[in-house]
Design a protein around this motif. Structure first.
Motif, mmCIF file in Angstrom:
data_model
loop_
_atom_site.group_PDB
_atom_site.id
_atom_site.type_symbol
_atom_site.label_atom_id
_atom_site.label_comp_id
_atom_site.label_asym_id
_atom_site.label_seq_id
_atom_site.Cartn_x
_atom_site.Cartn_y
_atom_site.Cartn_z
ATOM 1 N N GLU A 64 0.831 -1.201 0.000
ATOM 2 C CA GLU A 64 0.000 0.000 0.000
ATOM 3 C C GLU A 64 0.868 1.255 0.000
ATOM 4 O OE1 GLU A 64 -2.304 -3.391 1.337
ATOM 5 O OE2 GLU A 64 -0.435 -2.550 2.120
ATOM 6 N N GLU A 65 1.966 1.205 0.772
ATOM 7 C CA GLU A 65 2.853 2.361 0.806
ATOM 8 C C GLU A 65 3.536 2.557 -0.547
ATOM 9 O OE1 GLU A 65 6.187 4.199 3.751
ATOM 10 O OE2 GLU A 65 6.604 2.199 2.954
ATOM 11 N N GLU A 68 1.148 4.321 -2.715
ATOM 12 C CA GLU A 68 1.002 5.722 -2.312
ATOM 13 C C GLU A 68 2.184 6.557 -2.793
ATOM 14 O OE1 GLU A 68 0.507 5.926 1.864
ATOM 15 O OE2 GLU A 68 -1.474 4.984 1.873
#
Length: 206
Positions: A64-65, A68
Motif C-alpha cells: 500500500e505504501e 502511495e
C-alpha cells in the motif's frame, strides 16, 4: 550520527518495525542521547522512522505504501520532465546528458552503482525543471524508497529498457516537447512502480 543510523536502517541492520531506543542507541554508538534524538528527528522527517506505542521505530513496509509513494512520484516526475522541457538551459541539457552517459557506462553487476547512476539522471532532470518545490518533494519521496533497497533495474531486461526510455525522454527535453516529456516520464515511472510491487511480492516472508 544521522548518516550512520540512516545507513544502518537502509541496509537492513535495523529491520522494519525495530524499536529505536535513545539510550540503547547512545550506548551502541558511544555518544550522548542528544545527537541520537536529533538523528531520530531528522529520520522521522525523512520518513524512515515513525512514532509507535513504545517510542520511535523503523517504519514498516507494505504494498500500500509503494502505491502511495508512486502515485505521487509518477505525477511529480512527469511534471518535472515537462517543466524541464520548457525551462532547461543549454547547461542543464549538458548536465543531463553527462549523467546519462555515466549511466550508459555503468557496470550491470553493481546494483548500488546502477541505482546511483539512474538517480543522478533523474536529479539532473529535476534540477532542469527550475522548480525547487518539485525537487524537494521528489527528494523526500526517494528517501521513503530507500527502505526498499532492491533496485528495479536488476529485473531482467529492465536496465536496457530504462536506458532507451531515458534517451527518448532526454531527446524530448532537448526538443522542448513538454507534452511528450511528460508522457514519457509518466510511463517510465509507471513501469518502475509495477516492478517495485513485483519485487516486494517476490521477497521471502520473514
Amino acid at each position: 550520527m544521522y548518516e550512520r543510523l540512516r545507513g544502518e536502517i537502509v541496509d537492513g541492520t535495523f529491520e522494519a518495525g525495530a524499536q529505536l531506543v535513545e539510550l540503547v542507541l547512545a550506548e551502541k554508538y558511544g555518544t550522548s542521547r542528544t545527537p541520537v534524538r536529533e538523528a531520530l528527528r531528522r529520520l522521522e522527517q525523512d520518513g524512515l522512522v515513525e512514532r509507535g506505542d513504545r517510542g520511535m521505530r523503523v517504519r514498516s513496509r507494505s504494498p500500500e505504501e509503494i502505491l502511495e509513494i508512486y502515485e505521487v512520484r509518477i505525477s511529480l516526475e512527469a511534471t518535472a520532465a515537462a517543466a524541464a522541457a520548457q525551462r532547461r538551459s543549454d547547461f542543464d541539457l549538458i548536465r543531463i546528458r553527462r549523467a546519462q552517459a555515466a549511466m550508459d557506462g555503468t557496470a550491470t553487476d553493481d546494483p548500488p552503482a546502477m541505482a546511483a547512476a539512474n538517480r543522478a539522471v533523474h536529479e539532473a532532470i529535476w534540477a532542469a525543471s527550475h522548480n525547487g518545490t518539485i525537487v524537494d518533494l521528489l527528494t523526500r519521496l526517494n528517501n521513503h524508497l530507500t527502505r526498499y533497497p532492491a533496485t528495479t533495474l536488476k529485473v531482467p531486461g529492465r536496465w536496457s529498457e530504462a536506458l532507451v526510455e531515458h534517451h527518448a525522454l532526454i531527446d524530448a527535453i532537448e526538443q522542448r516537447d513538454a507534452d511528450r516529456a511528460h508522457d514519457l516520464a509518466r510511463d517510465h515511472m509507471t513501469k518502475a512502480r509495477e516492478l517495485r510491487l513485483q519485487i516486494y511480492c517476490d521477497e521471502p516472508a520473514d
